[in-house]
Design an enzyme around this catalytic site. Structure first.
Site, PDB file in Angstrom:
ATOM      1  N   ASN A  90      -2.695  -2.396  -3.748  1.00  0.00           N
ATOM      2  CA  ASN A  90      -3.879  -2.017  -2.976  1.00  0.00           C
ATOM      3  C   ASN A  90      -4.759  -3.203  -2.590  1.00  0.00           C
ATOM      4  O   ASN A  90      -5.489  -3.127  -1.598  1.00  0.00           O
ATOM      5  CB  ASN A  90      -4.685  -1.007  -3.797  1.00  0.00           C
ATOM      6  CG  ASN A  90      -6.059  -0.790  -3.224  1.00  0.00           C
ATOM      7  OD1 ASN A  90      -6.225  -0.085  -2.225  1.00  0.00           O
ATOM      8  ND2 ASN A  90      -7.061  -1.403  -3.842  1.00  0.00           N
ATOM      9  N   TYR A 155      -4.792  -9.271  10.220  1.00  0.00           N
ATOM     10  CA  TYR A 155      -4.890  -8.051   9.398  1.00  0.00           C
ATOM     11  C   TYR A 155      -3.843  -7.005   9.809  1.00  0.00           C
ATOM     12  O   TYR A 155      -3.026  -6.602   8.986  1.00  0.00           O
ATOM     13  CB  TYR A 155      -6.323  -7.506   9.441  1.00  0.00           C
ATOM     14  CG  TYR A 155      -6.522  -6.295   8.570  1.00  0.00           C
ATOM     15  CD1 TYR A 155      -6.319  -6.352   7.187  1.00  0.00           C
ATOM     16  CD2 TYR A 155      -6.898  -5.072   9.114  1.00  0.00           C
ATOM     17  CE1 TYR A 155      -6.490  -5.226   6.384  1.00  0.00           C
ATOM     18  CE2 TYR A 155      -7.071  -3.952   8.315  1.00  0.00           C
ATOM     19  CZ  TYR A 155      -6.867  -4.029   6.952  1.00  0.00           C
ATOM     20  OH  TYR A 155      -7.033  -2.918   6.159  1.00  0.00           O
ATOM     21  N   LYS A 159      -0.389  -5.583   7.779  1.00  0.00           N
ATOM     22  CA  LYS A 159      -0.127  -4.173   7.453  1.00  0.00           C
ATOM     23  C   LYS A 159       1.167  -3.673   8.101  1.00  0.00           C
ATOM     24  O   LYS A 159       1.838  -2.797   7.552  1.00  0.00           O
ATOM     25  CB  LYS A 159      -1.332  -3.304   7.838  1.00  0.00           C
ATOM     26  CG  LYS A 159      -2.600  -3.640   7.038  1.00  0.00           C
ATOM     27  CD  LYS A 159      -2.406  -3.479   5.523  1.00  0.00           C
ATOM     28  CE  LYS A 159      -3.692  -3.679   4.751  1.00  0.00           C
ATOM     29  NZ  LYS A 159      -3.538  -3.497   3.298  1.00  0.00           N
TER      30      LYS A 159
HETATM   31  P1  NAD Z   1     -12.659  -3.507  -0.911  1.00  0.00           P
HETATM   32  O1  NAD Z   1     -13.037  -4.771  -0.245  1.00  0.00           O
HETATM   33  O2  NAD Z   1     -13.717  -2.564  -1.396  1.00  0.00           O
HETATM   34  O3  NAD Z   1     -11.663  -3.784  -2.126  1.00  0.00           O
HETATM   35  C1  NAD Z   1     -10.658  -4.757  -2.029  1.00  0.00           C
HETATM   36  C2  NAD Z   1     -10.022  -4.977  -3.373  1.00  0.00           C
HETATM   37  O4  NAD Z   1      -9.103  -6.059  -3.248  1.00  0.00           O
HETATM   38  C3  NAD Z   1     -11.036  -5.358  -4.454  1.00  0.00           C
HETATM   39  O5  NAD Z   1     -10.738  -4.695  -5.661  1.00  0.00           O
HETATM   40  C4  NAD Z   1     -10.832  -6.861  -4.625  1.00  0.00           C
HETATM   41  O6  NAD Z   1     -11.018  -7.308  -5.951  1.00  0.00           O
HETATM   42  C5  NAD Z   1      -9.368  -7.024  -4.246  1.00  0.00           C
HETATM   43  N1  NAD Z   1      -9.151  -8.383  -3.760  1.00  0.00           N
HETATM   44  C6  NAD Z   1      -9.762  -9.002  -2.719  1.00  0.00           C
HETATM   45  N2  NAD Z   1      -9.344 -10.278  -2.651  1.00  0.00           N
HETATM   46  C7  NAD Z   1      -8.465 -10.467  -3.674  1.00  0.00           C
HETATM   47  C8  NAD Z   1      -7.685 -11.557  -4.121  1.00  0.00           C
HETATM   48  N3  NAD Z   1      -7.716 -12.748  -3.514  1.00  0.00           N
HETATM   49  N4  NAD Z   1      -6.883 -11.372  -5.194  1.00  0.00           N
HETATM   50  C9  NAD Z   1      -6.812 -10.187  -5.812  1.00  0.00           C
HETATM   51  N5  NAD Z   1      -7.524  -9.108  -5.435  1.00  0.00           N
HETATM   52  C10 NAD Z   1      -8.337  -9.260  -4.382  1.00  0.00           C
HETATM   53  O7  NAD Z   1     -11.729  -2.792   0.137  1.00  0.00           O
HETATM   54  P2  NAD Z   1     -11.045  -1.359   0.228  1.00  0.00           P
HETATM   55  O8  NAD Z   1     -11.531  -0.760   1.490  1.00  0.00           O
HETATM   56  O9  NAD Z   1     -11.123  -0.586  -1.036  1.00  0.00           O
HETATM   57  O10 NAD Z   1      -9.548  -1.857   0.495  1.00  0.00           O
HETATM   58  C11 NAD Z   1      -8.456  -1.571  -0.344  1.00  0.00           C
HETATM   59  C12 NAD Z   1      -7.200  -1.570   0.488  1.00  0.00           C
HETATM   60  O11 NAD Z   1      -7.304  -0.562   1.488  1.00  0.00           O
HETATM   61  C13 NAD Z   1      -6.931  -2.869   1.251  1.00  0.00           C
HETATM   62  O12 NAD Z   1      -5.563  -3.184   1.181  1.00  0.00           O
HETATM   63  C14 NAD Z   1      -7.340  -2.547   2.677  1.00  0.00           C
HETATM   64  O13 NAD Z   1      -6.651  -3.329   3.603  1.00  0.00           O
HETATM   65  C15 NAD Z   1      -6.950  -1.089   2.749  1.00  0.00           C
HETATM   66  N6  NAD Z   1      -7.623  -0.324   3.807  1.00  0.00           N
HETATM   67  C16 NAD Z   1      -8.964  -0.102   3.789  1.00  0.00           C
HETATM   68  C17 NAD Z   1      -9.546   0.634   4.814  1.00  0.00           C
HETATM   69  C18 NAD Z   1     -11.015   0.937   4.866  1.00  0.00           C
HETATM   70  O14 NAD Z   1     -11.470   1.476   5.886  1.00  0.00           O
HETATM   71  N7  NAD Z   1     -11.797   0.643   3.832  1.00  0.00           N
HETATM   72  C19 NAD Z   1      -8.756   1.131   5.848  1.00  0.00           C
HETATM   73  C20 NAD Z   1      -7.390   0.877   5.835  1.00  0.00           C
HETATM   74  C21 NAD Z   1      -6.836   0.149   4.796  1.00  0.00           C
END
Ligand code: NAD
Length: 247
Positions: A90, A155, A159
């Site tokens: 994730n 990005y 994905k």
């Molecule tokens: P967020 O920024 O709240 O959380 C991101 C997580 O990734 C955190 O726990 C952080 O510690 C970890 N992270 C960041 N950089 C890191 C690194 N260098 N090493 C290890 N861990 C690291 O974001 P989120 O929205 O919860 O995103 C989680 C996943 O969901 C991601 O893969 C993101 O691409 C995907 N996503 C999010 C959305 C959205 O709208 N929020 C939409 C589609 C996909």
């Protein structure tokens, strides 16, 4: 249905990852959350234990873009619990900059975490899953893996690659009873979205047919289903959880 299983959730300190950790814990799973820093990992673990002292949760912070570091962490987990049943890839970062400003360094950074991190964690768990007779790998893709994105090309590129890993590993690992699926979230209310300017995010929210942003728990529910035996014939799927929104 998942009682007693052992799961690793990368990027488990906040947002979608933390909601997934909580959902698994509520369903009797023992969870190891990965984060990037000791402080945020410790804080997430303590707050979960405060919510429910019986949760079996611990945290580690290997550099997931480094295979050796990940292998050592997985070895530690298997040493402690004797098994590893579920991996949720994730952790991820996003990007918004135009190709005109995009640096090679930033492109490498996003691919290292969002793609190589998924490869490394998957590579580290599969020998154990195979040996124990099976397992589940779940990846966090994105709606941008379907539509692309009009800025921050690294990005969506990352994905699309996550989808490629999902479908390819599903085909390769089915014989070892390892299922591999991805969830493709739409706009989900986390820090990743909160940092976007209102003029960027509001029109996107307004266009979501279901009339709201998703919550991290919406994605956690999808992961719970895909991890369970109710999804035993589902592998290689990219499940959109996006309120029918398009970006
Ligand atoms: P967020 O920024 O709240 O959380 C991101 C997580 O990734 C955190 O726990 C952080 O510690 C970890 N992270 C960041 N950089 C890191 C690194 N260098 N090493 C290890 N861990 C690291 O974001 P989120 O929205 O919860 O995103 C989680 C996943 O969901 C991601 O893969 C993101 O691409 C995907 N996503 C999010 C959305 C959205 O709208 N929020 C939409 C589609 C996909």
């Amino acid at each position: 249905m998942l009682e007693g299983k052992v799961a690793v959730v990368t990027g488990g300190t906040r947002g979608i990852g933390l909601a997934t950790v909580r959902k698994f814990l509520q369903n009797g799973v023992k969870v190891v959350l990965f984060g990037s820093r000791a402080e945020t990992v410790d804080k997430a673990v303590s707050s979960l234990k405060e919510e429910n002292a019986s949760y079996e949760v611990m945290g580690l912070y290997p550099d997931i873009s480094n295979l050796k570091a990940v292998e050592e962490a997985i070895q530690e987990i298997v040493g402690k619990y004797g098994q590893i049943d579920i991996l949720v890839n994730n952790a991820g970062i996003s990007a918004r900059e135009s190709i005109y400003e995009y640096t090679e360094e930033n492109f490498d950074k996003i691919i290292d975490l969002n793609v190589k991190g998924v490869f490394n964690c998957s590579k580290a768990v599969v020998p154990y899953m195979k040996k124990q007779g099976g397992g589940v790998i779940l990846n966090t893709s994105s709606m941008v893996s379907i539509y692309g994105q009009a800025a921050g090309c690294g990005y969506p590129t990352s994905k699309f690659a996550v989808n490629g890993l999902t479908k390819s590993l599903a085909r390769e690992l089915g014989k070892d009873h390892i299922r591999v699926n991805a969830v493709a979230p739409g706009v989900i209310h986390t820090d990743m979205v909160d940092v976007l300017p209102k003029e960027v995010i509001q029109p996107i929210i307004d266009s979501i047919p279901i009339g709201r942003m998703g919550e991290p728990e919406d994605i956690a529910n999808a992961f719970l289903f895909l991890a369970s035996s109710q999804a035993s014939f589902i592998t290689g799927a990219i499940l959109s959880v996006d309120g029918a929104g398009m970006c």
